[in-house]
Scaffold this motif. Structure first.
Motif, PDB file in Angstrom:
ATOM      1  N   ARG A   6       0.846  -1.189   0.000  1.00  0.00           N
ATOM      2  CA  ARG A   6       0.000   0.000   0.000  1.00  0.00           C
ATOM      3  C   ARG A   6       0.881   1.239   0.000  1.00  0.00           C
ATOM      4  O   ARG A   6       1.950   1.241   0.585  1.00  0.00           O
ATOM      5  N   ARG A   8       1.806   5.185   0.969  1.00  0.00           N
ATOM      6  CA  ARG A   8       1.742   5.972   2.203  1.00  0.00           C
ATOM      7  C   ARG A   8       0.357   6.616   2.341  1.00  0.00           C
ATOM      8  O   ARG A   8      -0.210   6.657   3.426  1.00  0.00           O
ATOM      9  N   TRP A  11      -2.230   4.124   3.450  1.00  0.00           N
ATOM     10  CA  TRP A  11      -2.112   3.879   4.886  1.00  0.00           C
ATOM     11  C   TRP A  11      -2.690   5.041   5.688  1.00  0.00           C
ATOM     12  O   TRP A  11      -3.361   4.846   6.696  1.00  0.00           O
ATOM     13  N   ARG A  12      -2.456   6.256   5.211  1.00  0.00           N
ATOM     14  CA  ARG A  12      -3.001   7.426   5.907  1.00  0.00           C
ATOM     15  C   ARG A  12      -4.533   7.339   5.962  1.00  0.00           C
ATOM     16  O   ARG A  12      -5.145   7.607   6.994  1.00  0.00           O
ATOM     17  N   VAL A  15      -5.581   4.648   8.479  1.00  0.00           N
ATOM     18  CA  VAL A  15      -5.406   5.131   9.849  1.00  0.00           C
ATOM     19  C   VAL A  15      -6.520   6.114  10.211  1.00  0.00           C
ATOM     20  O   VAL A  15      -7.101   6.033  11.296  1.00  0.00           O
ATOM     21  N   SER A  38       0.650  -3.602  11.803  1.00  0.00           N
ATOM     22  CA  SER A  38       0.886  -2.615  10.745  1.00  0.00           C
ATOM     23  C   SER A  38       0.070  -1.353  10.989  1.00  0.00           C
ATOM     24  O   SER A  38       0.579  -0.238  10.820  1.00  0.00           O
ATOM     25  N   LEU A  39      -1.175  -1.509  11.390  1.00  0.00           N
ATOM     26  CA  LEU A  39      -1.996  -0.335  11.674  1.00  0.00           C
ATOM     27  C   LEU A  39      -1.380   0.469  12.813  1.00  0.00           C
ATOM     28  O   LEU A  39      -1.270   1.697  12.731  1.00  0.00           O
ATOM     29  N   ARG A  41       1.751   0.565  13.736  1.00  0.00           N
ATOM     30  CA  ARG A  41       2.994   1.182  13.275  1.00  0.00           C
ATOM     31  C   ARG A  41       2.707   2.456  12.491  1.00  0.00           C
ATOM     32  O   ARG A  41       3.320   3.498  12.724  1.00  0.00           O
ATOM     33  N   TRP A  42       1.761   2.390  11.562  1.00  0.00           N
ATOM     34  CA  TRP A  42       1.453   3.567  10.755  1.00  0.00           C
ATOM     35  C   TRP A  42       0.782   4.660  11.584  1.00  0.00           C
ATOM     36  O   TRP A  42       0.994   5.852  11.324  1.00  0.00           O
ATOM     37  N   ARG A  43      -0.002   4.295  12.587  1.00  0.00           N
ATOM     38  CA  ARG A  43      -0.570   5.313  13.488  1.00  0.00           C
ATOM     39  C   ARG A  43       0.546   6.068  14.179  1.00  0.00           C
ATOM     40  O   ARG A  43       0.483   7.297  14.319  1.00  0.00           O
ATOM     41  N   VAL A  45       3.686   6.418  13.073  1.00  0.00           N
ATOM     42  CA  VAL A  45       4.394   7.215  12.062  1.00  0.00           C
ATOM     43  C   VAL A  45       3.660   8.527  11.814  1.00  0.00           C
ATOM     44  O   VAL A  45       4.265   9.607  11.857  1.00  0.00           O
ATOM     45  N   PHE A  46       2.372   8.453  11.565  1.00  0.00           N
ATOM     46  CA  PHE A  46       1.616   9.663  11.271  1.00  0.00           C
ATOM     47  C   PHE A  46       1.457  10.542  12.505  1.00  0.00           C
ATOM     48  O   PHE A  46       1.401  11.767  12.387  1.00  0.00           O
TER      49      PHE A  46
END
Length: 57
Positions: A6, A8, A11-12, A15, A38-39, A41-43, A45-46
């Motif tokens: 996916r 970026r 993923w945004r 999230v 993964s969810l 991790r991306w939470r 990151v953002f």
């Protein structure tokens, strides 16, 4: 099941979509074919990006 890459921005959107979905994190992830790790991790990151841009802590 083959792993799907996916962007970026995808993923945004994932999230952003979870809090208003009315689903648990596990239910949301299952519905979208992603892992809870993964969810999370991306939470993170953002969340860091938001803080670095002067957003509320």
């Amino acid at each position: 099941m083959a792993e799907k890459r996916r962007s970026r921005e995808q993923w945004r959107e994932l999230v952003r979509g979870w809090p208003g979905s009315g689903l648990t994190q596990a239910q949301y992830c299952e519905r979208h074919g992603i892992s809870t790790g993964s969810l999370s991790r991306w939470r993170a990151v953002f969340g860091r990006e938001h803080q670095e841009c002067g957003g509320p802590a």
